[in-house]
Every structure is written in C-alpha cells, then in structure tokens.
Design a protein around this motif. Structure first.
Motif, PDB file in Angstrom:
ATOM      1  N   GLU A  36       0.812  -1.220   0.000  1.00  0.00           N
ATOM      2  CA  GLU A  36       0.000   0.000   0.000  1.00  0.00           C
ATOM      3  C   GLU A  36       0.844   1.267   0.000  1.00  0.00           C
ATOM      4  O   GLU A  36       0.305   2.363  -0.212  1.00  0.00           O
ATOM      5  N   GLU A 124       0.983  23.771  -0.158  1.00  0.00           N
ATOM      6  CA  GLU A 124       1.315  22.403  -0.592  1.00  0.00           C
ATOM      7  C   GLU A 124       2.339  22.400  -1.721  1.00  0.00           C
ATOM      8  O   GLU A 124       2.973  21.382  -1.980  1.00  0.00           O
ATOM      9  N   TRP A 155       5.667  15.933   5.761  1.00  0.00           N
ATOM     10  CA  TRP A 155       4.829  15.257   4.771  1.00  0.00           C
ATOM     11  C   TRP A 155       4.667  13.774   5.090  1.00  0.00           C
ATOM     12  O   TRP A 155       3.689  13.144   4.685  1.00  0.00           O
ATOM     13  N   ARG A 157       3.761  12.487   7.671  1.00  0.00           N
ATOM     14  CA  ARG A 157       2.533  12.265   8.448  1.00  0.00           C
ATOM     15  C   ARG A 157       1.336  11.976   7.559  1.00  0.00           C
ATOM     16  O   ARG A 157       0.321  11.460   8.034  1.00  0.00           O
ATOM     17  N   HIS A 158       1.448  12.288   6.269  1.00  0.00           N
ATOM     18  CA  HIS A 158       0.333  12.057   5.343  1.00  0.00           C
ATOM     19  C   HIS A 158       0.353  10.662   4.723  1.00  0.00           C
ATOM     20  O   HIS A 158      -0.552  10.327   3.944  1.00  0.00           O
ATOM     21  N   GLY A 160      -0.505   7.109   3.971  1.00  0.00           N
ATOM     22  CA  GLY A 160      -1.770   6.437   4.313  1.00  0.00           C
ATOM     23  C   GLY A 160      -2.984   7.306   4.042  1.00  0.00           C
ATOM     24  O   GLY A 160      -4.110   6.856   4.227  1.00  0.00           O
ATOM     25  N   THR A 161      -2.768   8.545   3.596  1.00  0.00           N
ATOM     26  CA  THR A 161      -3.875   9.424   3.216  1.00  0.00           C
ATOM     27  C   THR A 161      -3.627   9.955   1.798  1.00  0.00           C
ATOM     28  O   THR A 161      -2.486   9.988   1.342  1.00  0.00           O
ATOM     29  N   PRO A 162      -4.683  10.404   1.122  1.00  0.00           N
ATOM     30  CA  PRO A 162      -4.512  10.941  -0.243  1.00  0.00           C
ATOM     31  C   PRO A 162      -3.604  12.165  -0.280  1.00  0.00           C
ATOM     32  O   PRO A 162      -3.039  12.510  -1.320  1.00  0.00           O
ATOM     33  N   ARG A 163      -3.450  12.815   0.844  1.00  0.00           N
ATOM     34  CA  ARG A 163      -2.636  14.034   0.909  1.00  0.00           C
ATOM     35  C   ARG A 163      -1.153  13.733   0.651  1.00  0.00           C
ATOM     36  O   ARG A 163      -0.385  14.640   0.316  1.00  0.00           O
ATOM     37  N   TYR A 164      -0.742  12.477   0.819  1.00  0.00           N
ATOM     38  CA  TYR A 164       0.691  12.183   0.651  1.00  0.00           C
ATOM     39  C   TYR A 164       1.126  12.438  -0.792  1.00  0.00           C
ATOM     40  O   TYR A 164       1.994  13.258  -1.048  1.00  0.00           O
ATOM     41  N   ASN A 166      -1.055  13.597  -3.048  1.00  0.00           N
ATOM     42  CA  ASN A 166      -1.778  14.840  -3.319  1.00  0.00           C
ATOM     43  C   ASN A 166      -1.976  15.043  -4.831  1.00  0.00           C
ATOM     44  O   ASN A 166      -1.661  16.101  -5.379  1.00  0.00           O
ATOM     45  N   SER A 174       3.180  18.767  -3.910  1.00  0.00           N
ATOM     46  CA  SER A 174       3.943  18.550  -2.684  1.00  0.00           C
ATOM     47  C   SER A 174       5.184  19.436  -2.740  1.00  0.00           C
ATOM     48  O   SER A 174       5.623  19.844  -3.815  1.00  0.00           O
TER      49      SER A 174
END
Ligand code: 23J
Ligand code: MN
Length: 268
Positions: A36, A124, A155, A157-158, A160-164, A166, A174
């Motif tokens: 993942e 961002e 960054w 911290r993102h 596992g989220t779509p923000r990584y 982005n 980013s």
C-alpha cells in the motif's frame, strides 16, 4: 590512527558505550515497506513505478515446515529509498554513479535538517529557495561540506492518506526545492545529497520548473545523491546527526530501497 578529534579507536569505543547507555540514540528514518505504500505517479505517457509486492514461499507449513520466508518484488524507487547519480540523464556518464559502485565512504555522513514544515503546511507547493537556505544558515551556521541536507516538511505524516501524493488532474502537489536552492547547495556547500519526506526529491510540480525536476537534474548531474520517503525527520536536530543510508548493492542499479538510520545525541 588519530583524526583530529582524538584517538579513533577510543572514539568508537565511546560511541558503543553511548549507544548502550542512550547517550547516543538511533532514529529510524524508514517507513515500513508495504504493497500500500504510495509510489510516485508520473504523467501517463511514461513508464510507472510499481508498488512493492510480497509472496509467501512457506510459513511453517507443508511448503517449509520449519521456516518462514517470502519473495519480494520491489522497484528501486519504492518506499524509503536512495537515488544514485545514474538515475538521471544528467548523471549517466559519471563514474561510480550506480548503487553498486558508490564509494562506501558516502554511505555514512553528517546531516542537517531544514525545518520548513510550517511553510509546507501553509502551501502544498512550497518551494525551498536559496534565500530560505541562507536564512536557515544565519540561525544554525553554514552547512558543512559532504553533508546530507534533509528537508523537513512533516509530509511523512500524510502516508496512508490521499494528501501524501496529493494527486490532482494537473499532477502531484507537494513541496520541494527550486533550481537555485539546489545549485547553491551543490556548488557553494558541496553537499553529498538532498533528502525529502515526499515521494521525490523534487516538488510534486517539479516537472514544470526550469530545468524540469531540478533536484534530480542538478544533484545527479553533479554526482550527488537523493533520499526520498524519509520518516522521523522531526526527531532529528538541525545539525549534529550522523546518517547511515546504504542502498542495496544492485548491479548497475539506479537506486534502492533503504533502511535509513540516524545517530543523534540522546536525552533530548
Ligand atoms: C522518475 C521520474 C521522475 C521522478 C522520479 C523518478 C522520482 O522521484 C524518483 O523516485 O527518483 S520525480
Ligand atoms: Mn527515487
């Protein structure tokens, strides 16, 4: 052998004692490699990075009653990883530019950490400029030669989220450095390389800069290296960490997944 700091044998004995006592701590700069874990997404006309894969060979079962093991398939540029100079066309003709040929002396080096997490949270597409680096130096002192320069953006911290990643229709968003900042670090500070928490050493929109992907182009063209998808930069001091970043010794490899470690003064 002496090194100007005293007897080197004694130095290593003191290091071992400090590691045992917690006087020196080890920070893991590495994310866990999973199927993942996000990989870079390039424009659709280009070949793409494949995610990590793992296939069980046996797990104390009929395929191997007393042992557990897996077969892994991994991109050179998946997860926390190392970019060698040959990764980029600008470094293609340099000597010792693939991971198997790197001088082992370059795999253990001091690091400085430039904290631009607040700026990256506010924008961002934050671009680190030469002026930002000079402002950091005014506070913390000049970047020592042959150092890793690690850009802290938080960054990681993102993950596992779509923000990584982005990703939007126009590509990834980013933070990363601009060309002048990288030129300054290479030409005037003689850095060993540049490391980021994001999937690339370049900003998500770095393909639109001049030159495109300036961190890759300038660093690798000058025989310098990159680190990406780093973790725990918030646990490093601005200066004084010693980084162990050794890629796998892949014949003619352009990069490699990495277990990155930093030695830091303890008790902080
Ligand atoms: C290939 C093309 C563009 C980029 C990258 C790879 C990376 O970021 C990488 O992992 O080195 S920007
Ligand atoms: Mn890479």
């Amino acid at each position: 052998m002496t090194d100007g700091l005293g007897n080197a044998g004694d130095l290593l004995a003191r290091l071992a004692a400090n590691l045992a006592s917690g006087g020196v701590e080890i920070v893991d700069l590495t994310h866990t490699l999973t199927p993942e874990f996000p990989v870079i997404v390039l424009p659709a006309e280009f070949g793409q990075c494949q995610p990590f894969r793992m296939e069980e060979v046996s797990r104390y079962d009929a395929r191997g009653p007393g042992w557990y093991w897996n077969t892994i398939t991994v991109s050179e540029h998946a997860g926390t990883h190392f970019d060698a100079p040959a990764h980029w066309i600008s470094g293609r003709n340099l000597p010792n530019a693939t991971v198997d040929a790197l001088d082992p002396q370059t795999l253990v080096a001091p690091a400085v950490v430039l904290d631009f997490s607040a700026e990256s949270a506010a924008d961002e597409d934050f671009l680190l400029t030469r002026a930002h680096v000079e402002a950091w130096e005014a506070e913390h002192g000049a970047i020592p030669p042959r150092s890793w320069v690690l850009l802290r953006t938080d960054w990681s911290r993102h993950v596992g989220t779509p923000r990584y990643l982005n990703l939007r229709e126009d590509g990834a968003h980013s933070p990363g450095p601009d060309a002048d900042a990288v030129r300054f670090l290479v030409e005037e500070r003689n850095i060993l390389g540049f490391g980021t928490e994001t999937v690339g050493t370049d900003a998500g929109q770095g393909g639109h800069l001049d030159p495109p992907y300036p961190a890759h182009f300038i660093l690798h063209g000058a025989g310098r290296c990159g680190l990406q998808c780093l973790a725990n930069l918030d646990r490093l001091p601005p200066r004084g960490a010693l980084v162990f970043a050794a890629p796998l010794k892949i014949r003619h490899g352009s990069g490699s997944p990495l277990r990155g470690l930093a030695l830091v003064p303890g008790g902080s």
